[in-house]
Design a protein around this motif. Structure first.
Motif, mmCIF file in Angstrom:
data_model
loop_
_atom_site.group_PDB
_atom_site.id
_atom_site.type_symbol
_atom_site.label_atom_id
_atom_site.label_comp_id
_atom_site.label_asym_id
_atom_site.label_seq_id
_atom_site.Cartn_x
_atom_site.Cartn_y
_atom_site.Cartn_z
ATOM 1 N N LEU A 163 0.858 -1.183 0.000
ATOM 2 C CA LEU A 163 0.000 0.000 0.000
ATOM 3 C C LEU A 163 0.891 1.227 0.000
ATOM 4 C CD1 LEU A 163 -2.735 1.498 0.400
ATOM 5 C CD2 LEU A 163 -2.376 1.212 2.853
ATOM 6 N N ARG A 164 0.659 2.111 -0.973
ATOM 7 C CA ARG A 164 1.406 3.368 -1.034
ATOM 8 C C ARG A 164 0.435 4.539 -0.915
ATOM 9 N NH1 ARG A 164 3.851 0.134 -4.953
ATOM 10 N NH2 ARG A 164 6.059 -0.275 -4.556
ATOM 11 N N LEU A 165 0.861 5.530 -0.141
ATOM 12 C CA LEU A 165 0.123 6.786 -0.006
ATOM 13 C C LEU A 165 0.999 7.877 -0.601
ATOM 14 C CD1 LEU A 165 -0.927 6.415 3.758
ATOM 15 C CD2 LEU A 165 -2.170 5.616 1.720
ATOM 16 N N TYR A 166 0.440 8.638 -1.528
ATOM 17 C CA TYR A 166 1.166 9.731 -2.179
ATOM 18 C C TYR A 166 0.503 11.045 -1.798
ATOM 19 C CZ TYR A 166 2.856 6.022 -5.302
ATOM 20 O OH TYR A 166 3.422 4.878 -5.825
ATOM 21 N N GLY A 167 1.304 12.064 -1.569
ATOM 22 C CA GLY A 167 0.708 13.353 -1.256
ATOM 23 C C GLY A 167 1.742 14.401 -0.903
ATOM 24 N N THR A 168 1.262 15.433 -0.231
ATOM 25 C CA THR A 168 2.114 16.534 0.203
ATOM 26 C C THR A 168 2.064 16.616 1.725
ATOM 27 O OG1 THR A 168 0.284 18.091 -0.117
ATOM 28 C CG2 THR A 168 1.863 17.848 -1.925
ATOM 29 N N ALA A 169 3.179 17.033 2.298
ATOM 30 C CA ALA A 169 3.310 16.970 3.754
ATOM 31 C C ALA A 169 3.819 18.280 4.344
ATOM 32 C CB ALA A 169 4.243 15.828 4.128
ATOM 33 N N LYS A 170 3.470 18.463 5.607
ATOM 34 C CA LYS A 170 3.956 19.576 6.426
ATOM 35 C C LYS A 170 4.574 18.983 7.675
ATOM 36 C CE LYS A 170 0.160 22.558 5.027
ATOM 37 N NZ LYS A 170 -1.036 23.255 5.481
ATOM 38 N N MET A 171 5.553 19.689 8.210
ATOM 39 C CA MET A 171 6.259 19.224 9.395
ATOM 40 C C MET A 171 6.018 20.196 10.543
ATOM 41 S SD MET A 171 10.393 19.017 9.662
ATOM 42 C CE MET A 171 10.474 20.521 8.719
ATOM 43 N N TYR A 172 5.782 19.638 11.729
ATOM 44 C CA TYR A 172 5.571 20.452 12.921
ATOM 45 C C TYR A 172 6.530 20.013 14.012
ATOM 46 C CZ TYR A 172 1.182 21.108 10.393
ATOM 47 O OH TYR A 172 0.243 21.354 9.424
ATOM 48 N N HIS A 173 7.095 21.006 14.692
ATOM 49 C CA HIS A 173 8.002 20.775 15.815
ATOM 50 C C HIS A 173 7.252 21.001 17.130
ATOM 51 C CE1 HIS A 173 10.710 21.832 12.447
ATOM 52 N NE2 HIS A 173 11.503 20.946 13.017
ATOM 53 N N PRO A 174 7.831 20.558 18.256
ATOM 54 C CA PRO A 174 7.171 20.783 19.548
ATOM 55 C C PRO A 174 6.821 22.251 19.813
ATOM 56 C CG PRO A 174 8.924 19.186 19.812
ATOM 57 C CD PRO A 174 9.012 19.709 18.396
ATOM 58 N N ARG A 175 7.513 23.170 19.205
ATOM 59 C CA ARG A 175 7.227 24.602 19.391
ATOM 60 C C ARG A 175 5.992 25.067 18.607
ATOM 61 N NH1 ARG A 175 12.009 24.176 16.307
ATOM 62 N NH2 ARG A 175 11.738 24.806 14.135
ATOM 63 N N ASP A 176 5.470 24.236 17.704
ATOM 64 C CA ASP A 176 4.343 24.611 16.852
ATOM 65 C C ASP A 176 3.018 24.176 17.469
ATOM 66 O OD1 ASP A 176 6.093 25.603 14.825
ATOM 67 O OD2 ASP A 176 6.375 23.537 14.101
ATOM 68 N N LYS A 177 1.988 25.006 17.302
ATOM 69 C CA LYS A 177 0.669 24.681 17.864
ATOM 70 C C LYS A 177 0.096 23.402 17.243
ATOM 71 C CE LYS A 177 -2.345 27.651 15.022
ATOM 72 N NZ LYS A 177 -3.044 26.606 14.321
ATOM 73 N N GLU A 178 0.364 23.152 15.972
ATOM 74 C CA GLU A 178 -0.145 21.945 15.312
ATOM 75 C C GLU A 178 0.444 20.675 15.954
ATOM 76 O OE1 GLU A 178 -0.222 25.265 12.240
ATOM 77 O OE2 GLU A 178 1.210 24.554 13.731
ATOM 78 N N TYR A 179 1.712 20.742 16.311
ATOM 79 C CA TYR A 179 2.338 19.616 17.016
ATOM 80 C C TYR A 179 1.567 19.332 18.295
ATOM 81 C CZ TYR A 179 5.996 16.849 19.328
ATOM 82 O OH TYR A 179 6.701 15.852 19.968
ATOM 83 N N GLN A 180 1.282 20.399 19.027
ATOM 84 C CA GLN A 180 0.563 20.257 20.300
ATOM 85 C C GLN A 180 -0.850 19.711 20.086
ATOM 86 O OE1 GLN A 180 2.283 20.450 23.049
ATOM 87 N NE2 GLN A 180 4.043 21.084 21.822
ATOM 88 N N GLU A 181 -1.463 20.032 18.952
ATOM 89 C CA GLU A 181 -2.802 19.528 18.645
ATOM 90 C C GLU A 181 -2.795 18.025 18.341
ATOM 91 O OE1 GLU A 181 -4.196 21.963 15.401
ATOM 92 O OE2 GLU A 181 -4.234 23.764 16.651
ATOM 93 N N PHE A 182 -1.707 17.534 17.744
ATOM 94 C CA PHE A 182 -1.641 16.131 17.332
ATOM 95 C C PHE A 182 -0.946 15.194 18.324
ATOM 96 C CE2 PHE A 182 -1.840 17.964 12.868
ATOM 97 C CZ PHE A 182 -3.106 17.482 12.596
ATOM 98 N N ILE A 183 -0.088 15.721 19.196
ATOM 99 C CA ILE A 183 0.780 14.865 19.999
ATOM 100 C C ILE A 183 0.010 13.886 20.896
ATOM 101 C CG2 ILE A 183 1.131 16.517 21.891
ATOM 102 C CD1 ILE A 183 3.728 14.048 20.403
ATOM 103 N N ASP A 184 -1.159 14.275 21.340
ATOM 104 C CA ASP A 184 -1.929 13.379 22.221
ATOM 105 C C ASP A 184 -2.509 12.168 21.489
ATOM 106 O OD1 ASP A 184 -1.370 14.889 24.458
ATOM 107 O OD2 ASP A 184 -3.199 16.081 24.307
ATOM 108 N N LEU A 185 -2.383 12.116 20.169
ATOM 109 C CA LEU A 185 -2.813 10.942 19.415
ATOM 110 C C LEU A 185 -1.845 9.768 19.585
ATOM 111 C CD1 LEU A 185 -3.830 12.639 16.035
ATOM 112 C CD2 LEU A 185 -5.356 11.795 17.837
#
Length: 179
Positions: free
Chosen positions: A87-109
């Motif tokens: 199975l391959r997934l193709y797409g575009t990606a963004k990276m978030y560090h611990p200093r980023d709010k998006e990281y904080q939104e996802f880390i509890d997953l």
């Protein structure tokens, strides 16, 4: 044989949940192409066209460097047991560090994992399955604990120092913006 889809259907989401390893492919416009194996409990399907995965401290940080240059990414799963499939997934990606709010939104997953350095969010544009008939059977024994043990022993301050020394520039000399 091979089939293309526009989203990660529920049966493919189930397949992903059962895999113990995935591979991430990235490349900048120049330099080396990178393929990284990823393990542990570090991958989540958010919905049929969006995934996130937890990037842990490693000897390099090629994925981060490449995403700053070119946001394309491919993720591959292989069935090493049961029915054969790739199975391959193709797409575009963004990276978030611990200093980023998006990281904080996802880390509890994800389970708390020492040495977590980034969360990668990918918008999936194409899903492809193929046969996997030549992929060998392999038995899963257990996750390795070496990375967790090492990171726990280091502590956050020493890990961040390691990032500065070993993860701030790719093998091609591209910045990773880890710090």
């Amino acid at each position: 044989m091979g089939k293309k889809f526009t989203e990660i259907a529920p049966d493919l989401q189930d397949f992903i949940k059962n895999q113990k390893i995935f591979f991430v492919g990235t490349a900048a416009e120049t330099g080396n192409v990178n393929v990284s194996p990823k393990g542990m409990d570090a991958f989540r399907v958010i919905h049929q066209n969006k995934i996130v995965w937890l990037n842990l401290t490693g000897s390099g940080n090629e994925t981060a460097a490449h995403l700053l240059k070119n946001d394309r990414m491919t993720i591959m799963f292989c069935a090493f047991e049961g029915k054969p499939m790739i199975l391959r997934l193709y797409g575009t990606a963004k990276m978030y560090h611990p200093r980023d709010k998006e990281y904080q939104e996802f880390i509890d997953l994800f389970p708390t994992t020492p040495g977590s350095r980034q969360i990668i969010e990918m918008q999936v544009d194409l899903v492809q399955t193929s046969c996997g008939y030549a992929v060998p059977f392999m038995d899963y024994k257990e996750d390795r604990t070496v990375l967790k043990d090492w990171a726990q022993k280091q502590g956050q301050e020493k890990i961040e120092q390691y990032w500065t020394e070993k993860n701030s520039v790719s093998i091609d000399g591209f910045e990773t913006k880890i710090n």
